[in-house]
Design an enzyme around this catalytic site. Structure first.
Site, mmCIF file in Angstrom:
data_model
loop_
_atom_site.group_PDB
_atom_site.id
_atom_site.type_symbol
_atom_site.label_atom_id
_atom_site.label_comp_id
_atom_site.label_asym_id
_atom_site.label_seq_id
_atom_site.Cartn_x
_atom_site.Cartn_y
_atom_site.Cartn_z
ATOM 1 N N LYS A 9 13.554 65.678 43.064
ATOM 2 C CA LYS A 9 12.146 65.205 42.108
ATOM 3 C C LYS A 9 11.352 66.300 41.649
ATOM 4 O O LYS A 9 11.404 67.422 41.852
ATOM 5 C CB LYS A 9 11.348 64.388 42.984
ATOM 6 C CG LYS A 9 11.961 62.872 43.433
ATOM 7 C CD LYS A 9 10.848 62.113 44.258
ATOM 8 C CE LYS A 9 11.574 60.880 44.714
ATOM 9 N NZ LYS A 9 10.616 59.741 45.525
ATOM 10 N N TYR A 49 13.406 52.583 39.200
ATOM 11 C CA TYR A 49 12.528 51.912 40.350
ATOM 12 C C TYR A 49 12.442 50.021 39.975
ATOM 13 O O TYR A 49 11.468 50.042 40.694
ATOM 14 C CB TYR A 49 11.367 52.707 40.531
ATOM 15 C CG TYR A 49 11.677 53.886 40.986
ATOM 16 C CD1 TYR A 49 12.149 54.232 42.257
ATOM 17 C CD2 TYR A 49 11.590 55.390 40.523
ATOM 18 C CE1 TYR A 49 12.338 55.020 43.133
ATOM 19 C CE2 TYR A 49 11.966 56.581 41.290
ATOM 20 C CZ TYR A 49 12.328 56.472 42.453
ATOM 21 O OH TYR A 49 12.458 57.660 43.206
ATOM 22 N N PHE A 57 2.297 50.961 44.781
ATOM 23 C CA PHE A 57 2.447 52.219 44.296
ATOM 24 C C PHE A 57 3.433 52.433 43.004
ATOM 25 O O PHE A 57 3.779 53.719 42.771
ATOM 26 C CB PHE A 57 3.106 53.273 45.534
ATOM 27 C CG PHE A 57 4.432 52.602 45.937
ATOM 28 C CD1 PHE A 57 5.705 52.815 45.289
ATOM 29 C CD2 PHE A 57 4.375 51.737 47.066
ATOM 30 C CE1 PHE A 57 6.873 52.325 45.703
ATOM 31 C CE2 PHE A 57 5.717 51.194 47.682
ATOM 32 C CZ PHE A 57 6.803 51.520 46.919
ATOM 33 N N ARG A 102 12.579 66.732 53.195
ATOM 34 C CA ARG A 102 10.825 66.228 53.047
ATOM 35 C C ARG A 102 10.165 67.029 53.794
ATOM 36 O O ARG A 102 9.108 67.581 53.435
ATOM 37 C CB ARG A 102 11.052 64.874 53.062
ATOM 38 C CG ARG A 102 11.248 64.256 51.920
ATOM 39 C CD ARG A 102 11.557 62.822 52.102
ATOM 40 N NE ARG A 102 11.488 62.009 51.049
ATOM 41 C CZ ARG A 102 12.284 60.734 50.925
ATOM 42 N NH1 ARG A 102 12.423 60.274 51.982
ATOM 43 N NH2 ARG A 102 12.361 60.142 49.412
ATOM 44 N N ASN A 112 7.475 63.715 47.077
ATOM 45 C CA ASN A 112 8.332 63.822 48.375
ATOM 46 C C ASN A 112 9.784 64.527 47.911
ATOM 47 O O ASN A 112 10.643 64.127 48.925
ATOM 48 C CB ASN A 112 8.440 62.724 49.103
ATOM 49 C CG ASN A 112 9.006 61.555 48.587
ATOM 50 O OD1 ASN A 112 9.595 61.718 47.288
ATOM 51 N ND2 ASN A 112 9.231 60.418 48.978
ATOM 52 N N HIS A 115 14.897 61.806 46.201
ATOM 53 C CA HIS A 115 15.187 60.554 46.418
ATOM 54 C C HIS A 115 16.708 60.448 46.843
ATOM 55 O O HIS A 115 17.726 61.279 46.369
ATOM 56 C CB HIS A 115 15.358 59.687 44.986
ATOM 57 C CG HIS A 115 16.200 58.295 44.844
ATOM 58 N ND1 HIS A 115 15.502 57.241 45.322
ATOM 59 C CD2 HIS A 115 17.373 58.102 44.799
ATOM 60 C CE1 HIS A 115 16.367 56.210 45.243
ATOM 61 N NE2 HIS A 115 17.528 56.758 44.772
ATOM 62 N N GLU A 126 22.637 52.575 41.194
ATOM 63 C CA GLU A 126 21.749 53.778 40.930
ATOM 64 C C GLU A 126 22.746 54.920 40.265
ATOM 65 O O GLU A 126 22.312 55.588 38.985
ATOM 66 C CB GLU A 126 21.226 54.445 41.813
ATOM 67 C CG GLU A 126 20.111 53.697 42.382
ATOM 68 C CD GLU A 126 19.439 54.015 43.724
ATOM 69 O OE1 GLU A 126 18.589 53.436 44.044
ATOM 70 O OE2 GLU A 126 19.791 55.223 44.369
HETATM 71 P P1 RTP Z 1 13.447 57.081 47.647
HETATM 72 O O1 RTP Z 1 13.782 55.883 47.103
HETATM 73 O O2 RTP Z 1 12.633 57.952 46.582
HETATM 74 O O3 RTP Z 1 14.650 57.740 48.005
HETATM 75 O O4 RTP Z 1 12.601 57.142 48.889
HETATM 76 P P2 RTP Z 1 12.497 56.135 50.074
HETATM 77 O O5 RTP Z 1 13.861 55.226 50.005
HETATM 78 O O6 RTP Z 1 12.389 56.962 51.286
HETATM 79 O O7 RTP Z 1 11.115 55.267 49.676
HETATM 80 P P3 RTP Z 1 11.040 54.075 48.869
HETATM 81 O O8 RTP Z 1 10.425 52.819 49.989
HETATM 82 O O9 RTP Z 1 12.266 53.436 48.224
HETATM 83 O O10 RTP Z 1 9.901 54.283 47.996
HETATM 84 C C1 RTP Z 1 10.130 54.914 46.719
HETATM 85 C C2 RTP Z 1 9.427 56.033 46.583
HETATM 86 O O11 RTP Z 1 7.943 55.369 46.134
HETATM 87 C C3 RTP Z 1 6.853 56.277 46.770
HETATM 88 N N1 RTP Z 1 6.338 55.542 47.613
HETATM 89 N N2 RTP Z 1 4.936 55.686 47.600
HETATM 90 N N3 RTP Z 1 2.222 55.368 48.349
HETATM 91 C C4 RTP Z 1 3.137 54.698 48.980
HETATM 92 O O12 RTP Z 1 2.816 53.793 49.992
HETATM 93 C C5 RTP Z 1 4.646 54.810 48.832
HETATM 94 N N4 RTP Z 1 5.576 54.297 49.090
HETATM 95 C C6 RTP Z 1 6.724 54.634 48.507
HETATM 96 C C7 RTP Z 1 7.813 57.192 47.523
HETATM 97 O O13 RTP Z 1 7.556 58.760 46.426
HETATM 98 C C8 RTP Z 1 9.069 57.099 47.689
HETATM 99 O O14 RTP Z 1 10.135 58.075 47.558
HETATM 100 MG MG MG Z 2 14.189 54.141 48.290
#
Ligand code: RTP
Ligand code: MG
Length: 139
Positions: A9, A49, A57, A102, A112, A115, A126
């Site tokens: 990122k 996304y 968010f 991370r 963070n 991804h 994706e």
């Molecule tokens: P990623 O998709 O980026 O690999 O991350 P992830 O699976 O661990 O998390 P995901 O639930 O898919 O969320 C995608 C990205 O959105 C941001 N996020 N912000 N503020 C919040 O509560 C929140 N929750 C998620 C994060 O940057 C996350 O990587």
């Molecule tokens: Mg995710």
């Protein structure tokens, strides 16, 4: 063999740790079989996304992901999806296990660092979002 989509990122690209993160992939037995650096447009980030479009968010996520260039890659290896998620650590860096990407490079839940696809279906979608079959160099 399995493939997953990984994105370094904007925060991690700005910190100049692309190479350190690639080294972690390689040490874990994951091969980079496609890669591209790109500054995502608003439409790119919203499309990528789209599953999160109704989440609170979403706007912050799109704003952050378009804030600078990202490094996008397809990783290939045994259990690549789960292995990459293990290397990444928890979404919130405060909860990420020591030694994960991370824990070491992320600064917040938005910034963070990486991804990674979260399942076989999302990985296929994706990968196809960013790469054609003729851009993936499986060895
Ligand atoms: P990623 O998709 O980026 O690999 O991350 P992830 O699976 O661990 O998390 P995901 O639930 O898919 O969320 C995608 C990205 O959105 C941001 N996020 N912000 N503020 C919040 O509560 C929140 N929750 C998620 C994060 O940057 C996350 O990587
Ligand atoms: Mg995710």
């Amino acid at each position: 063999m399995q493939r997953t989509l990984s994105i370094i990122k904007p925060d991690a690209v700005a910190k100049n740790v692309i190479g350190e993160i690639y080294t972690r992939f390689e040490r874990a037995g994951l091969k980079v079989v496609a890669a591209r650096m790109k500054h995502l447009s608003q439409a790119d980030a919203e499309g990528f996304y789209a599953v999160h479009k109704d989440r609170p968010f979403f706007a912050d996520l799109v704003k952050f992901m378009t804030s600078g260039p990202v490094m996008i890659q397809v990783l290939e290896g045994q259990d690549a999806i789960a292995r990459n998620r293990e290397l990444m650590g928890a979404t919130d860096p405060r909860q990420a296990a020591p030694g994960t990407i991370r824990a070491d490079f992320a600064t917040s839940i938005d910034a963070n660092a990486v991804h990674g696809s979260d399942g076989e279906d999302t990985a296929a979608q994706e990968i196809a979002f960013f790469f054609g079959d003729d851009e993936i160099y499986s060895r």
